[in-house]
Design a protein around this motif. Sequence first.
Motif, PDB file in Angstrom:
ATOM      1  N   PHE A   1      83.921 -57.689  37.190  1.00  0.00           N
ATOM      2  CA  PHE A   1      84.377 -56.865  36.415  1.00  0.00           C
ATOM      3  C   PHE A   1      84.568 -57.314  34.914  1.00  0.00           C
ATOM      4  O   PHE A   1      85.033 -58.353  34.585  1.00  0.00           O
ATOM      5  N   PRO A   2      84.129 -56.762  34.168  1.00  0.00           N
ATOM      6  CA  PRO A   2      83.542 -57.119  32.739  1.00  0.00           C
ATOM      7  C   PRO A   2      85.053 -57.083  31.971  1.00  0.00           C
ATOM      8  O   PRO A   2      85.783 -56.423  31.818  1.00  0.00           O
ATOM      9  N   VAL A   3      85.161 -58.281  31.378  1.00  0.00           N
ATOM     10  CA  VAL A   3      86.497 -58.484  30.528  1.00  0.00           C
ATOM     11  C   VAL A   3      86.607 -57.666  29.291  1.00  0.00           C
ATOM     12  O   VAL A   3      87.749 -57.233  29.032  1.00  0.00           O
ATOM     13  N   VAL A   4      85.299 -57.396  28.681  1.00  0.00           N
ATOM     14  CA  VAL A   4      85.572 -56.490  27.534  1.00  0.00           C
ATOM     15  C   VAL A   4      85.908 -55.059  27.793  1.00  0.00           C
ATOM     16  O   VAL A   4      86.766 -54.478  27.221  1.00  0.00           O
ATOM     17  N   LEU A   5      85.407 -54.794  28.904  1.00  0.00           N
ATOM     18  CA  LEU A   5      85.733 -53.287  29.542  1.00  0.00           C
ATOM     19  C   LEU A   5      87.351 -53.364  29.761  1.00  0.00           C
ATOM     20  O   LEU A   5      87.868 -52.374  29.632  1.00  0.00           O
ATOM     21  N   ALA A   6      87.690 -54.436  30.447  1.00  0.00           N
ATOM     22  CA  ALA A   6      89.270 -54.513  30.567  1.00  0.00           C
ATOM     23  C   ALA A   6      90.054 -54.418  29.453  1.00  0.00           C
ATOM     24  O   ALA A   6      91.213 -53.801  29.451  1.00  0.00           O
ATOM     25  N   ASN A   7      89.511 -55.129  28.344  1.00  0.00           N
ATOM     26  CA  ASN A   7      90.374 -55.289  27.218  1.00  0.00           C
ATOM     27  C   ASN A   7      90.350 -54.022  26.545  1.00  0.00           C
ATOM     28  O   ASN A   7      91.422 -53.336  25.867  1.00  0.00           O
ATOM     29  N   ILE A   8      89.160 -53.126  26.757  1.00  0.00           N
ATOM     30  CA  ILE A   8      89.126 -51.871  26.010  1.00  0.00           C
ATOM     31  C   ILE A   8      90.008 -50.922  26.661  1.00  0.00           C
ATOM     32  O   ILE A   8      90.717 -50.169  26.126  1.00  0.00           O
ATOM     33  N   LEU A   9      90.188 -50.821  28.189  1.00  0.00           N
ATOM     34  CA  LEU A   9      91.057 -50.005  28.708  1.00  0.00           C
ATOM     35  C   LEU A   9      92.533 -50.290  28.457  1.00  0.00           C
ATOM     36  O   LEU A   9      93.269 -49.526  28.318  1.00  0.00           O
ATOM     37  N   VAL A  10      92.677 -51.585  28.367  1.00  0.00           N
ATOM     38  CA  VAL A  10      94.384 -51.936  27.789  1.00  0.00           C
ATOM     39  C   VAL A  10      94.464 -51.646  26.540  1.00  0.00           C
ATOM     40  O   VAL A  10      95.537 -50.892  26.270  1.00  0.00           O
ATOM     41  N   PHE A  11      93.546 -51.656  25.541  1.00  0.00           N
ATOM     42  CA  PHE A  11      93.902 -51.105  24.325  1.00  0.00           C
ATOM     43  C   PHE A  11      94.044 -49.714  24.199  1.00  0.00           C
ATOM     44  O   PHE A  11      94.858 -49.264  23.543  1.00  0.00           O
ATOM     45  N   VAL A  12      93.138 -48.846  24.833  1.00  0.00           N
ATOM     46  CA  VAL A  12      93.457 -47.549  24.958  1.00  0.00           C
ATOM     47  C   VAL A  12      94.791 -46.990  25.555  1.00  0.00           C
ATOM     48  O   VAL A  12      95.382 -46.101  25.005  1.00  0.00           O
ATOM     49  N   ALA A  13      94.892 -47.741  26.605  1.00  0.00           N
ATOM     50  CA  ALA A  13      96.300 -47.294  27.338  1.00  0.00           C
ATOM     51  C   ALA A  13      97.615 -47.768  26.355  1.00  0.00           C
ATOM     52  O   ALA A  13      98.503 -46.707  26.195  1.00  0.00           O
ATOM     53  N   VAL A  14      97.570 -48.901  25.677  1.00  0.00           N
ATOM     54  CA  VAL A  14      98.534 -49.170  24.754  1.00  0.00           C
ATOM     55  C   VAL A  14      98.663 -48.134  23.475  1.00  0.00           C
ATOM     56  O   VAL A  14      99.602 -47.743  22.952  1.00  0.00           O
TER      57      VAL A  14
END
Length: 117
Positions: A18-31
Amino acid sequence: MINRQRVRSHKAQVRIPFPVVLANILVFVAVFGLSYVWLCARCDTLGQEIKRLETVQRETRRRMINEQDRWSSQLAPANLDRALKRHNLAMHLPNEQQIVRVRNGAVSPSATLAYNK
């Protein structure tokens, strides 16, 4: 033998990359989304509070104007005379010698002498 067990245990585990960059982007969008929703709700609440306070201000201003009109009508000379007669008060305007005028500036010596007597 130990190496074979390690190899077997690694083969038994299934790893899903699971790409870390994608996870960071999803967390940023949710926040960001939750912050936006909170900010909109806060703005709506403040807008309603402002409208309520503006209504209170208009009502208070209207009451103030009504009271000022009432007082100005009661302080008219004819109404004052009528109120004095209604309450059986024998009052009249003071003579010119009884009026003390206060002005800004230095106090005259005669005024201090008259006050100290």
